[in-house]
Design a protein around this motif. Structure first.
Motif, PDB file in Angstrom:
ATOM      1  N   TYR A 146      18.568  73.978  40.975  1.00  0.00           N
ATOM      2  CA  TYR A 146      19.165  74.105  39.657  1.00  0.00           C
ATOM      3  C   TYR A 146      20.596  74.641  39.690  1.00  0.00           C
ATOM      4  N   PRO A 174      23.324  75.924  36.920  1.00  0.00           N
ATOM      5  CA  PRO A 174      23.479  76.264  35.494  1.00  0.00           C
ATOM      6  C   PRO A 174      24.602  75.515  34.786  1.00  0.00           C
ATOM      7  N   SER A 223      19.922  69.259  38.108  1.00  0.00           N
ATOM      8  CA  SER A 223      19.382  69.245  36.740  1.00  0.00           C
ATOM      9  C   SER A 223      18.258  70.247  36.537  1.00  0.00           C
ATOM     10  N   TYR A 250      15.274  69.381  36.734  1.00  0.00           N
ATOM     11  CA  TYR A 250      14.138  68.579  36.288  1.00  0.00           C
ATOM     12  C   TYR A 250      13.097  68.364  37.396  1.00  0.00           C
ATOM     13  N   GLU A 259      20.949  73.618  21.332  1.00  0.00           N
ATOM     14  CA  GLU A 259      22.021  74.613  21.441  1.00  0.00           C
ATOM     15  C   GLU A 259      23.236  74.254  20.580  1.00  0.00           C
ATOM     16  N   ARG A 277      12.238  78.041  30.118  1.00  0.00           N
ATOM     17  CA  ARG A 277      13.306  77.043  30.259  1.00  0.00           C
ATOM     18  C   ARG A 277      14.528  77.426  29.419  1.00  0.00           C
ATOM     19  N   ARG A 289      18.212  78.237  30.898  1.00  0.00           N
ATOM     20  CA  ARG A 289      19.329  77.342  30.561  1.00  0.00           C
ATOM     21  C   ARG A 289      20.352  78.006  29.636  1.00  0.00           C
ATOM     22  N   TYR A 290      19.933  78.965  28.849  1.00  0.00           N
ATOM     23  CA  TYR A 290      20.865  79.633  27.941  1.00  0.00           C
ATOM     24  C   TYR A 290      21.549  80.827  28.590  1.00  0.00           C
ATOM     25  N   LEU A 313      11.454  74.973  34.965  1.00  0.00           N
ATOM     26  CA  LEU A 313      12.412  73.920  34.629  1.00  0.00           C
ATOM     27  C   LEU A 313      11.861  72.521  34.915  1.00  0.00           C
TER      28      LEU A 313
END
Length: 420
Positions: A24, A26, A129, A131, A233, A347, A351-352, A410
């Motif tokens: 991952y 960011p 990603s 994913y 977002e 998640r 991600r935030y 994730l």
């Protein structure tokens, strides 16, 4: 004393390793195909179609081309033939065990002959990603093959679920809208084939016919849940997302307060009695200053095809009853089960940019608390997700569970196509 120091150093090392789990990135920006449901379920395919070198290698392969040609021919044939039942129309667009072995061997051979081409998209997109985060420790070739395996299983699952009305984890909320063998639905299926016939000239990659049928089946059943409220977002979560970098995390005991959904049983009820209990308890903890954010988690689950999204209704309740500001509430409008309430909240935190080195508080009713604390819940997560989306889970009251998120959350799972 030395042993204590070594223990502390080891703990720091483990936390750093978790924060730097290979894969991952960011700062990664997602690619888009124009169909967010397909992107979320099968991001591998979106990446391939954005990379001319990779797609060309697949398009020129004779084995894969033969799969494409066979399915395009069959698709055209079904427009005018007498087949009308799902089993006769759709079965040959699923992948058999032999198909899977053939595709696996072919992809493996193409990768071996062109590693640089594939490594670029694997490193820059598939890994970055998040994913395919569960596969991050694997080699690039192994990750690629696992990703293709997920595609095959995922397509088969969607065709079974929405085409043939079977193999659902939770039939009460995941079933097709219609009786799939009814005269009306059989007519819809034939019309789907007629519509897709107009698109066959643009189908150049072996997976496109089956993917197109799977997406049409989901559309026919109005199952676009993965795409709703996105990009969050920039919409429903914008105020909360914009505030993350300003939070002084040291002031709080917990990073977030996570509220799981518990949908209403009545079509006329926006928020269930248990969800009110969840919200009341979460609001009390937020107002004590325990965490800067509340995450409301729950999608369109109960009753079947009901009009209310649990996360949205809980947000409205918190703002209306307790005057909790919108920039303190993050919604997850996609989760459909207690397992994915936690996973999806994780998640969003990751991600935030919300620190997962800080624990979060899972706040719910006593009945759901007791269920989530049971070892059976850990086993359910392992069975359905392939991992447990939390660590160091601990009960601190009848309604509160403290836990730490894990990066595997994730990973996108096409075996739950309404919330991959």
């Amino acid at each position: 004393m030395k042993r204590i120091i070594l223990t502390v150093i080891l703990g720091v090392f483990i936390r750093v390793a978790l924060a730097q789990t290979p894969g991952y990135n960011p700062s990664y920006r997602f690619l888009h195909s124009g169909n967010l449901v397909a992107d979320k379920n099968f991001y591998l395919l979106t990446v391939i179609e954005h990379d001319p070198a990779t797609s060309t290698l697949l398009r020129k392969n004779e084995v894969l081309s033969s799969i494409l040609n066979k399915r395009v021919t069959l698709l055209k044939q079904h427009v005018t033939d007498t087949c009308s039942y799902p089993v006769t129309l759709l079965t040959d667009f699923k992948y058999t065990a032999d198909d899977s072995l053939k595709i696996n061997a072919t992809i493996k051979a193409i990768y071996a002959a062109n590693p640089a081409v594939f490594n670029r998209v694997i490193d820059n997109d598939l890994r970055a990603s998040g994913y395919y985060q569960r596969f991050a420790p694997l080699s690039n070739q192994e990750l690629l093959l696992k990703a293709w395996g997920q595609y095959i299983y995922g397509i088969n699952y969607i065709i079974d679920q929405f085409g043939m009305g079977k193999k659902m984890r939770y039939p009460r909320i995941d079933t097709a809208n219609y009786v799939v063998t009814s005269r009306y639905y059989r007519m819809v299926l034939k019309d789907i084939f007629a519509q897709l016939d107009e698109q066959t000239d643009q189908m150049q990659l072996f997976y496109q016919p089956s993917l197109a049928i799977a997406m049409q089946l989901m559309q026919a059943n109005d199952r676009d849940e993965p795409a709703r409220f996105e990009p969050m977002e920039q919409k429903e979560n914008k105020k909360a997302f914009d505030r993350v970098k300003q939070v002084q995390w040291s002031k709080y005991t917990y990073a977030t307060i996570v509220i799981p959904g518990n949908g209403p049983e009545l079509y006329t009820t926006p928020i269930s009695p248990d969800n009110k209990i969840h919200c009341d308890a979460a609001a009390a903890r937020y107002l004590k200053g325990l965490a800067p954010y509340i995450i409301t988690s729950g999608g369109y689950c109960y009753p079947f095809r009901g009009p209310y999204c649990e996360a949205i209704e809980m947000k409205k309740y918190l703002m209306g009853k307790y005057n909790i500001p919108e920039d303190a509430i993050i919604i997850d409008p996609h989760a459909r089960h207690t397992t994915t309430n936690i996973r999806n909240a994780n998640r969003l935190m990751i991600r935030y940019g919300i620190p997962i080195s800080k624990p979060s508080l899972f706040v719910t009713s006593k009945s759901q608390h007791d269920y989530a604390m049971n070892d059976a819940f850990d086993r359910r997560n392992q069975h359905e997700l392939g991992y447990v989306p939390y660590r160091d889970k601990k009960s601190i009251s009848n309604q509160d569970i403290v836990y730490y998120p894990v990066f595997e959350s994730l990973h996108m799972d096409p075996l739950d196509p309404l919330d991959p």
